[in-house]
Design a protein around this motif. Sequence first.
Motif, PDB file in Angstrom:
ATOM      1  N   PHE A  93       0.861  -1.180   0.000  1.00 25.53           N
ATOM      2  CA  PHE A  93       0.000   0.000   0.000  1.00 25.53           C
ATOM      3  C   PHE A  93       0.900   1.234   0.000  1.00 25.53           C
ATOM      4  CE2 PHE A  93      -2.689  -3.119   2.397  1.00 25.53           C
ATOM      5  CZ  PHE A  93      -3.680  -3.253   1.429  1.00 25.53           C
ATOM      6  N   VAL A  94       0.680   2.124  -0.950  1.00 24.00           N
ATOM      7  CA  VAL A  94       1.567   3.270  -1.158  1.00 24.00           C
ATOM      8  C   VAL A  94       0.720   4.541  -1.199  1.00 24.00           C
ATOM      9  CG1 VAL A  94       3.147   4.338  -2.816  1.00 24.00           C
ATOM     10  CG2 VAL A  94       3.270   1.868  -2.387  1.00 24.00           C
TER      11      VAL A  94
ATOM     12  N   TRP B  58     -11.950  -2.584   5.124  1.00 23.55           N
ATOM     13  CA  TRP B  58     -11.809  -2.587   3.672  1.00 23.55           C
ATOM     14  C   TRP B  58     -12.641  -1.498   3.014  1.00 23.55           C
ATOM     15  CZ3 TRP B  58      -7.729  -4.662   1.771  1.00 23.55           C
ATOM     16  CH2 TRP B  58      -7.065  -5.632   2.529  1.00 23.55           C
ATOM     17  N   THR B  59     -13.698  -1.041   3.698  1.00 24.74           N
ATOM     18  CA  THR B  59     -14.436   0.125   3.213  1.00 24.74           C
ATOM     19  C   THR B  59     -13.539   1.357   3.236  1.00 24.74           C
ATOM     20  OG1 THR B  59     -16.535  -0.762   4.026  1.00 24.74           O
ATOM     21  CG2 THR B  59     -16.453   1.597   3.580  1.00 24.74           C
ATOM     22  N   ARG B  60     -12.811   1.536   4.348  1.00 26.27           N
ATOM     23  CA  ARG B  60     -11.906   2.683   4.458  1.00 26.27           C
ATOM     24  C   ARG B  60     -10.807   2.619   3.399  1.00 26.27           C
ATOM     25  NH1 ARG B  60     -12.397   1.369  10.033  1.00 26.27           N
ATOM     26  NH2 ARG B  60     -10.328   0.373  10.017  1.00 26.27           N
ATOM     27  N   ARG B  61     -10.258   1.438   3.202  1.00 25.35           N
ATOM     28  CA  ARG B  61      -9.172   1.303   2.234  1.00 25.35           C
ATOM     29  C   ARG B  61      -9.660   1.538   0.804  1.00 25.35           C
ATOM     30  NH1 ARG B  61      -5.651  -3.837   4.699  1.00 25.35           N
ATOM     31  NH2 ARG B  61      -4.556  -2.589   6.277  1.00 25.35           N
ATOM     32  N   VAL B  62     -10.811   0.988   0.461  1.00 23.75           N
ATOM     33  CA  VAL B  62     -11.335   1.211  -0.887  1.00 23.75           C
ATOM     34  C   VAL B  62     -11.657   2.688  -1.090  1.00 23.75           C
ATOM     35  CG1 VAL B  62     -13.319   0.773  -2.403  1.00 23.75           C
ATOM     36  CG2 VAL B  62     -12.167  -1.132  -1.276  1.00 23.75           C
ATOM     37  N   ALA B  63     -12.214   3.338  -0.078  1.00 16.28           N
ATOM     38  CA  ALA B  63     -12.510   4.766  -0.190  1.00 16.28           C
ATOM     39  C   ALA B  63     -11.229   5.562  -0.431  1.00 16.28           C
ATOM     40  CB  ALA B  63     -13.218   5.256   1.077  1.00 16.28           C
TER      41      ALA B  63
ATOM     42  N   ASP C 297      -5.862   8.633  -2.768  1.00 22.53           N
ATOM     43  CA  ASP C 297      -4.915   8.836  -1.671  1.00 22.53           C
ATOM     44  C   ASP C 297      -4.019   7.621  -1.454  1.00 22.53           C
ATOM     45  OD1 ASP C 297      -6.137  11.307  -1.238  1.00 22.53           O
ATOM     46  OD2 ASP C 297      -7.582  10.438   0.175  1.00 22.53           O
ATOM     47  N   LEU C 298      -4.540   6.444  -1.751  1.00 22.83           N
ATOM     48  CA  LEU C 298      -3.833   5.189  -1.508  1.00 22.83           C
ATOM     49  C   LEU C 298      -3.791   4.374  -2.798  1.00 22.83           C
ATOM     50  CD1 LEU C 298      -2.632   3.657   1.040  1.00 22.83           C
ATOM     51  CD2 LEU C 298      -4.762   2.335   1.020  1.00 22.83           C
TER      52      LEU C 298
END
Length: 323
Positions: free
Chosen positions: A203-204, A292-297, A303-304
């Motif tokens: 993750f970058v 995973w909701t936060r990461r997909v968002a 941003d990610l």
Amino acid sequence: MVLTGIMKSGGGVKVPLRLRLRAWWEGEEVQLPQLAIPTGSGASKTEARPPDLTIPPLLPWETEAIRIQEQVWGAGYYKPGGEEHVLGLAKPFGLNPSLTVMEFGAGLGGGTRALVNEFGVWVSGLEPTADLAKAGKELSIKAGLEKKADIVRCSPEGFEPKQESVDCILSSESLYIVEDNPKILKSFEWALKPRGQISITDFVRNDALDINDQRLQGLGLAPTDKTFFASGAEYVKWFRELNFDLRVNEDITARYRKMIMDGWLEFTQAGGEKAAHAKALPEEVVKEVQLWTRRVAAMDAGDLKVMRYYAIKLGGTKLMSNW
């Protein structure tokens, strides 16, 4: 969104798990029409429903979080992609039984064991998180691979591998929890034999964001976990400063996002044992969905990103005392 807020809708009607998860994912409340409940002699009989399944008790090395992660992402895995993802990352290595592999961030060891089973190689699985390392070791023992696919806990701060001891190093979405990324990459270089190969996904953060940007908070395994997302530009710089020939610098965010969605789709539609686990451990399901909701968002906002790097170690190695 808490589970109790979407368990029922309109007159106490229970909402199917698939719709509840979709609601969590989209940040919405489930809206169902009011259902008329017939009364009297004309009422239809309640349809027969299969008996509820009882999930097995947790094993001594399991946690509730690990149990749900395996239900969502597959046996031996705590994140998306499964065996196909790990074997794909190792494909450039051209593995055969004469080669040795180090996997940093082995998690529950599913990928480690997949490499052993597919190529007959010896793999040293290193995992920084205590619960995952303990579970991964036990799963390798259960599979009869405690020697060829051993999983041990490894602190990044104290990581001191033997010089030129392995042919290949693989790490998938694990280095973002390491505070000193340049040092860990130098350690990888030190451990690789000449012409050794390294394959990393991680993750970058967006190059324009500072590492402490608020938009990157809450993206660790737990909302309060510390994360140290490198930027894509930093990764390229670090590889080029070391004795590596960087061959692949690829943005795989869209592919990774699809792996996330496919995993949740399969989980919500499976029924049976997966549904029984969701019913028995709802709080852990909610935590996993929220992560995973936060990461997909963050991915959708730009941003990610998820990046893939593949490099070959060139001749010469810097002394660790000079780092």
